[in-house]
Design a protein around this motif. Structure first.
Motif, PDB file in Angstrom:
ATOM      1  N   UNK A 279       0.829  -1.205   0.000  1.00 50.96           N
ATOM      2  CA  UNK A 279       0.000   0.000   0.000  1.00 50.96           C
ATOM      3  C   UNK A 279       0.863   1.254   0.000  1.00 50.96           C
ATOM      4  N   UNK A 280       1.923   1.257   0.804  1.00 49.98           N
ATOM      5  CA  UNK A 280       2.835   2.407   0.832  1.00 49.98           C
ATOM      6  C   UNK A 280       3.428   2.645  -0.552  1.00 49.98           C
ATOM      7  N   UNK A 281       3.819   1.564  -1.218  1.00 49.78           N
ATOM      8  CA  UNK A 281       4.397   1.676  -2.556  1.00 49.78           C
ATOM      9  C   UNK A 281       3.391   2.294  -3.533  1.00 49.78           C
ATOM     10  N   UNK A 282       2.134   1.857  -3.458  1.00 47.85           N
ATOM     11  CA  UNK A 282       1.117   2.398  -4.364  1.00 47.85           C
ATOM     12  C   UNK A 282       0.832   3.868  -4.065  1.00 47.85           C
ATOM     13  N   UNK A 300       2.675   8.636   4.358  1.00 49.82           N
ATOM     14  CA  UNK A 300       3.338   9.007   5.612  1.00 49.82           C
ATOM     15  C   UNK A 300       2.694   8.317   6.795  1.00 49.82           C
ATOM     16  N   UNK A 301       1.353   8.301   6.807  1.00 51.04           N
ATOM     17  CA  UNK A 301       0.636   7.692   7.922  1.00 51.04           C
ATOM     18  C   UNK A 301       0.973   6.212   8.036  1.00 51.04           C
ATOM     19  N   UNK A 302       1.017   5.511   6.905  1.00 48.73           N
ATOM     20  CA  UNK A 302       1.340   4.088   6.957  1.00 48.73           C
ATOM     21  C   UNK A 302       2.782   3.852   7.366  1.00 48.73           C
ATOM     22  N   UNK A 303       3.691   4.704   6.894  1.00 46.36           N
ATOM     23  CA  UNK A 303       5.096   4.537   7.295  1.00 46.36           C
ATOM     24  C   UNK A 303       5.274   4.743   8.791  1.00 46.36           C
ATOM     25  N   UNK A 304       4.454   5.623   9.371  1.00 46.32           N
ATOM     26  CA  UNK A 304       4.559   5.851  10.816  1.00 46.32           C
ATOM     27  C   UNK A 304       4.082   4.638  11.597  1.00 46.32           C
ATOM     28  N   UNK A 305       3.133   3.907  11.074  1.00 45.78           N
ATOM     29  CA  UNK A 305       2.565   2.792  11.835  1.00 45.78           C
ATOM     30  C   UNK A 305       3.260   1.464  11.542  1.00 45.78           C
ATOM     31  N   UNK A 306       3.374   1.110  10.263  1.00 47.68           N
ATOM     32  CA  UNK A 306       4.045  -0.125   9.839  1.00 47.68           C
ATOM     33  C   UNK A 306       3.758  -1.303  10.773  1.00 47.68           C
ATOM     34  N   UNK A 307       2.506  -1.494  11.112  1.00 44.86           N
ATOM     35  CA  UNK A 307       2.156  -2.571  12.042  1.00 44.86           C
ATOM     36  C   UNK A 307       1.918  -3.890  11.327  1.00 44.86           C
TER      37      UNK A 307
END
Length: 322
Positions: A279-282, A300-307
């Motif tokens: 998803x981050x890549x897309x 950015x939001x996904x990179x901060x969480x990366x859960x």
């Protein structure tokens, strides 16, 4: 330009400014050359300078466009169309204070038609947004709609501001008013987004079903239904919809992607399925081809969480329309 021609030009430019409709014409370079020859042959004309400025703007030559428009203002200081275009150019150049001055001038032109005033107010809304004045930007959208209740772009922009300002009830009521007044499918989809963002899962699901039944391309609607189903804890059905949406998106995805909408849809599907890195890549790809701040912020939001788990519930600002 005769009065009838001016009103036709107003309709065209308002569509360009407020709805992003592309102008159909020969190449801008060819048009600029022809218009320049007319100016040399016939002398300065506010209408011809305006036409050339619009062509310059298409090419991204904002300084040249502003220069032509300033010449046009000197020739026709009461021409609201010239003033509106100049305000738009200055806003694009990042000169917000200058743009607001031209907007104020345009609003004081006697005898403005209602559609003209609404278009000017929407430019003022964009100026205030650039200044970070969110409430004032929202107020301008509402005022524009009082002058032109058919302006679909104003309903959509007002909805976006109401979402950012956490006004879900006003947002839904405003969209329902817009649907009654215009019947626009874009507003039907936006109302469903508003219901989803407000966690009104069953109401959203009830509204999605007829749209899904009548839609030729169902991927975006299945993403919306999956969000509603997840909210109702119907996880298995939601994942089935997401997988089906992903298959449709993959079939439609061109080898070289120049439109961010499919990438944003695929990123959202992958996020809801817990495929965080994909998803981050897309989102990154989408940001590079027109996805704008929404795609950047989502990445950015996904990179901060990366859960590695789906972030749920999550309310995206706006889904794409198909």
């Amino acid at each position: 330009m005769a009065l009838i021609g001016r009103r036709i030009s107003w309709s065209l430019l308002c569509a360009i400014l407020c709805l992003g409709v592309a102008r159909a014409h020969d190449s801008p370079e060819h048009q600029i050359e022809a218009l320049s020859e007319r100016l040399i042959r016939d002398g300065d004309s506010a209408d011809v300078l305006l036409e050339r400025a619009i062509e310059y703007r298409v090419l991204g030559k904002l300084k040249e466009a502003a220069r032509d428009l300033q010449r046009a203002v000197r020739l026709a200081p009461g021409d609201s169309l010239v003033l509106l275009e100049l305000a738009q150019i200055e806003l694009q150049r990042g000169r917000v204070s200058k743009a607001l001055l031209w907007v104020l001038w345009a609003l004081q032109v006697p005898g403005l038609a209602t559609g003209e005033r609404a278009a000017i107010l929407m430019i003022r809304s964009h100026c205030r947004a650039a200044q970070g004045s969110k409430l004032e930007a929202l107020d301008d959208c509402s005022e524009a709609l009082r002058w032109n209740p058919q302006l679909i772009s104003a309903y959509l922009e007002r909805s976006a501001w109401q979402q950012r300002l956490h006004r879900p009830h006003e947002r839904i009521l405003g969209l329902e008013e817009g649907i009654r007044r215009t019947g626009a499918g874009l507003l039907v989809a936006e109302r469903i987004e508003a219901l989803l963002d407000d966690a009104q899962w069953q109401q959203a699901l009830d509204a999605i079903e007829p749209e899904l039944t009548s839609s030729r391309l169902q991927g975006t609607w299945k993403i919306r239904r999956a969000r509603a189903l997840k909210g109702l804890s119907r996880q298995t059905e939601a994942e089935r919809d997401l997988q089906s949406a992903l298959e449709e998106i993959e079939l439609r995805m061109p080898r070289v992607v120049t439109d961010s909408s499919l990438l944003m849809d695929r990123a959202l599907v992958r996020e809801l399925l817990g495929q965080t890195e994909a998803a981050i890549h897309d989102y990154k790809l989408a940001a590079g081809c027109g996805g704008g701040e929404e795609a950047i912020e989502a990445g950015r939001r996904l990179r901060r969480t990366r859960s590695g788990r789906p972030l749920w519930p999550w309310h995206p600002r706006r889904a794409t329309q198909h």
